[in-house]
Structure formats: C-alpha cells, structure tokens
Scaffold this motif. Structure first.
Motif, PDB file in Angstrom:
ATOM      1  N   VAL A 112       0.207  -1.710   6.309  1.00  0.00           N
ATOM      2  CA  VAL A 112       1.376  -0.825   6.259  1.00  0.00           C
ATOM      3  C   VAL A 112       1.631  -0.403   4.818  1.00  0.00           C
ATOM      4  CG1 VAL A 112       3.906  -0.775   6.487  1.00  0.00           C
ATOM      5  CG2 VAL A 112       2.501  -1.672   8.350  1.00  0.00           C
ATOM      6  N   LEU A 113       1.650  -1.366   3.915  1.00  0.00           N
ATOM      7  CA  LEU A 113       1.927  -1.068   2.506  1.00  0.00           C
ATOM      8  C   LEU A 113       0.855  -0.159   1.912  1.00  0.00           C
ATOM      9  CD1 LEU A 113       3.184  -4.595   1.443  1.00  0.00           C
ATOM     10  CD2 LEU A 113       4.566  -2.517   1.732  1.00  0.00           C
ATOM     11  N   THR A 114      -0.399  -0.414   2.218  1.00  0.00           N
ATOM     12  CA  THR A 114      -1.487   0.418   1.717  1.00  0.00           C
ATOM     13  C   THR A 114      -1.345   1.855   2.224  1.00  0.00           C
ATOM     14  OG1 THR A 114      -2.959  -1.489   1.577  1.00  0.00           O
ATOM     15  CG2 THR A 114      -4.000   0.674   1.637  1.00  0.00           C
ATOM     16  N   LYS A 115      -1.029   2.024   3.510  1.00  0.00           N
ATOM     17  CA  LYS A 115      -0.850   3.369   4.069  1.00  0.00           C
ATOM     18  C   LYS A 115       0.337   4.082   3.434  1.00  0.00           C
ATOM     19  CE  LYS A 115      -2.720   2.192   8.591  1.00  0.00           C
ATOM     20  NZ  LYS A 115      -2.353   2.015  10.006  1.00  0.00           N
ATOM     21  N   ALA A 116       1.315   3.321   2.947  1.00  0.00           N
ATOM     22  CA  ALA A 116       2.485   3.911   2.292  1.00  0.00           C
ATOM     23  C   ALA A 116       2.225   4.185   0.809  1.00  0.00           C
ATOM     24  CB  ALA A 116       3.697   2.998   2.459  1.00  0.00           C
ATOM     25  N   GLY A 117       1.009   3.864   0.314  1.00  0.00           N
ATOM     26  CA  GLY A 117       0.644   4.185  -1.059  1.00  0.00           C
ATOM     27  C   GLY A 117       0.585   3.007  -2.012  1.00  0.00           C
ATOM     28  N   PHE A 118       0.922   1.816  -1.550  1.00  0.00           N
ATOM     29  CA  PHE A 118       0.918   0.632  -2.411  1.00  0.00           C
ATOM     30  C   PHE A 118      -0.506   0.160  -2.661  1.00  0.00           C
ATOM     31  CE2 PHE A 118       5.201   0.667  -0.904  1.00  0.00           C
ATOM     32  CZ  PHE A 118       5.967  -0.063  -1.797  1.00  0.00           C
ATOM     33  N   THR A 119      -0.680  -0.548  -3.776  1.00  0.00           N
ATOM     34  CA  THR A 119      -1.947  -1.181  -4.140  1.00  0.00           C
ATOM     35  C   THR A 119      -1.714  -2.674  -4.300  1.00  0.00           C
ATOM     36  OG1 THR A 119      -2.624   0.799  -5.344  1.00  0.00           O
ATOM     37  CG2 THR A 119      -3.788  -1.232  -5.874  1.00  0.00           C
ATOM     38  N   GLN A 137       0.878 -12.149  -0.605  1.00  0.00           N
ATOM     39  CA  GLN A 137       0.143 -11.022  -1.155  1.00  0.00           C
ATOM     40  C   GLN A 137       1.148 -10.053  -1.772  1.00  0.00           C
ATOM     41  OE1 GLN A 137      -3.352 -11.389  -0.745  1.00  0.00           O
ATOM     42  NE2 GLN A 137      -2.475 -13.321  -0.053  1.00  0.00           N
ATOM     43  N   VAL A 138       0.922  -9.636  -3.016  1.00  0.00           N
ATOM     44  CA  VAL A 138       1.857  -8.780  -3.744  1.00  0.00           C
ATOM     45  C   VAL A 138       1.243  -7.386  -3.899  1.00  0.00           C
ATOM     46  CG1 VAL A 138       3.121  -8.468  -5.908  1.00  0.00           C
ATOM     47  CG2 VAL A 138       2.764 -10.773  -4.992  1.00  0.00           C
ATOM     48  N   TYR A 139       2.087  -6.371  -3.694  1.00  0.00           N
ATOM     49  CA  TYR A 139       1.684  -4.967  -3.797  1.00  0.00           C
ATOM     50  C   TYR A 139       2.645  -4.238  -4.713  1.00  0.00           C
ATOM     51  CZ  TYR A 139      -1.302  -5.725   0.257  1.00  0.00           C
ATOM     52  OH  TYR A 139      -2.279  -6.198   1.099  1.00  0.00           O
ATOM     53  N   ALA A 140       2.176  -3.144  -5.318  1.00  0.00           N
ATOM     54  CA  ALA A 140       3.030  -2.326  -6.181  1.00  0.00           C
ATOM     55  C   ALA A 140       2.677  -0.857  -5.989  1.00  0.00           C
ATOM     56  CB  ALA A 140       2.850  -2.716  -7.644  1.00  0.00           C
ATOM     57  N   LEU A 141       3.651  -0.017  -6.299  1.00  0.00           N
ATOM     58  CA  LEU A 141       3.478   1.426  -6.243  1.00  0.00           C
ATOM     59  C   LEU A 141       4.253   2.025  -7.400  1.00  0.00           C
ATOM     60  CD1 LEU A 141       2.550   4.042  -4.851  1.00  0.00           C
ATOM     61  CD2 LEU A 141       4.553   3.846  -3.361  1.00  0.00           C
ATOM     62  N   GLN A 142       3.557   2.787  -8.224  1.00  0.00           N
ATOM     63  CA  GLN A 142       4.152   3.437  -9.388  1.00  0.00           C
ATOM     64  C   GLN A 142       4.387   4.900  -9.048  1.00  0.00           C
ATOM     65  OE1 GLN A 142       4.541   1.509 -12.299  1.00  0.00           O
ATOM     66  NE2 GLN A 142       5.766   3.168 -13.125  1.00  0.00           N
ATOM     67  N   SER A 143       5.549   5.427  -9.415  1.00  0.00           N
ATOM     68  CA  SER A 143       5.830   6.841  -9.220  1.00  0.00           C
ATOM     69  C   SER A 143       4.893   7.662 -10.092  1.00  0.00           C
ATOM     70  CB  SER A 143       7.281   7.148  -9.592  1.00  0.00           C
ATOM     71  OG  SER A 143       7.516   8.525  -9.573  1.00  0.00           O
ATOM     72  N   PHE A 144       4.423   8.796  -9.579  1.00  0.00           N
ATOM     73  CA  PHE A 144       3.573   9.670 -10.392  1.00  0.00           C
ATOM     74  C   PHE A 144       4.358  10.366 -11.477  1.00  0.00           C
ATOM     75  CE2 PHE A 144       1.038   9.487  -6.454  1.00  0.00           C
ATOM     76  CZ  PHE A 144      -0.129   8.984  -6.998  1.00  0.00           C
ATOM     77  N   GLU A 145       5.649  10.534 -11.245  1.00  0.00           N
ATOM     78  CA  GLU A 145       6.490  11.199 -12.234  1.00  0.00           C
ATOM     79  C   GLU A 145       7.684  10.286 -12.532  1.00  0.00           C
ATOM     80  OE1 GLU A 145       9.075  15.225 -12.337  1.00  0.00           O
ATOM     81  OE2 GLU A 145       6.992  15.382 -11.713  1.00  0.00           O
TER      82      GLU A 145
END
Length: 150
Positions: A112-119, A137-145
């Motif tokens: 789910v997290l990967t499909k939402a853009g998390f790594t 398991q820890v995931y993060a997602l950085q805003s492009f802007e």
C-alpha cells in the motif's frame, strides 16, 4: 451514549459532550495551530471500513497511519485513501516529508505504501505488548516541491 453509525459520522451528527468519552486528546489536537493531527474515516458502500490519520511530527514532517477492516483488504481502499492523504499532506498541511511503518507480518501494508509513493528506508525496533522488540518496516516519502520553495 451509543456508538455512532457510519451515516451519522459522515453527516456530522455526532455530538460531543464536554466530558464524554469522545472528548479526547485527538479533539484537542484538532484545535491546535498549526494543526497536529487529522483523521478520516475510510468509507465503502456506505459503511465505515477503516481509519486513516496524518500526524504532524515536526513543522515539516508527518506520519501516516491507517487501519482497515480485514474483510475489505485487497480492494485498493487503503491505497486510495493513502494517496489522498499524501496529496493533502503536501498541499493543505504544508508538509515536506511523510513517514509510515508497518509490522513485518503485514507485507500488504508495505505494498500500500509503495503504491502511494513511499520508499522503504529501513527498520525500527518497536516493543509489542510484553514480547521482544519487533523490527517494523519504515517507509518515507519526500515532497517533490518543498513547502515554501515555489
């Protein structure tokens, strides 16, 4: 006081008594400026099937968490909700980074997290009840802007 039905919750018919069980710390956090927490019900076919929350951890970083009724797993509801909350976090809430984690026995939550853009970024040991530490398991997602830069 009886539990609210999904229809009542959706239409804002829940009444909170000043000292009732619904007057929780979450409601106090909702009134903070800047706001520290948001929570939404996940609804399918008119039924509340889960909950998703966004929590501000620092001025620019938040965490995402969700829970879904087991009989609704595998239908894309959590992924769709996570995508909406990610968009909200990076626009309306003004966050630059999101983090989330899941129990290692629940790899579907990682998908789910990967499909939402998390790594996936690693693991974090967490104590669960009275047992040994579990490597979540820890995931993060950085805003492009980044907020405030354009």
């Amino acid at each position: 006081m009886r539990p609210a039905t999904a229809a009542e919750a959706l239409h804002g018919l829940i009444r909170v008594r000043p000292h009732g069980w619904l007057a929780s710390p979450a409601l106090a956090r909702a009134a903070e400026t800047p706001r520290a927490q948001w929570s939404w019900g996940i609804v399918a076919a008119g039924e509340m099937i889960g909950l998703i929350s966004l929590r501000r951890r620092t001025p620019s970083m938040g965490s995402l968490s969700y829970i879904l009724r087991e009989d609704t797993w595998g239908n894309g509801y959590a992924t769709q909700a996570a995508r909406h909350v990610v968009q909200f976090a990076f626009t309306t809430a003004g966050l630059d980074r999101l983090e989330a984690m899941h129990h290692p026995a629940n790899p579907a939550s990682g998908r789910v997290l990967t499909k939402a853009g998390f790594t996936r970024t690693g693991t974090s040991d967490r104590c669960v009840e009275d047992g040994p530490a579990v490597p979540y398991q820890v995931y993060a997602l950085q805003s492009f802007e980044p907020h405030g830069q354009g």
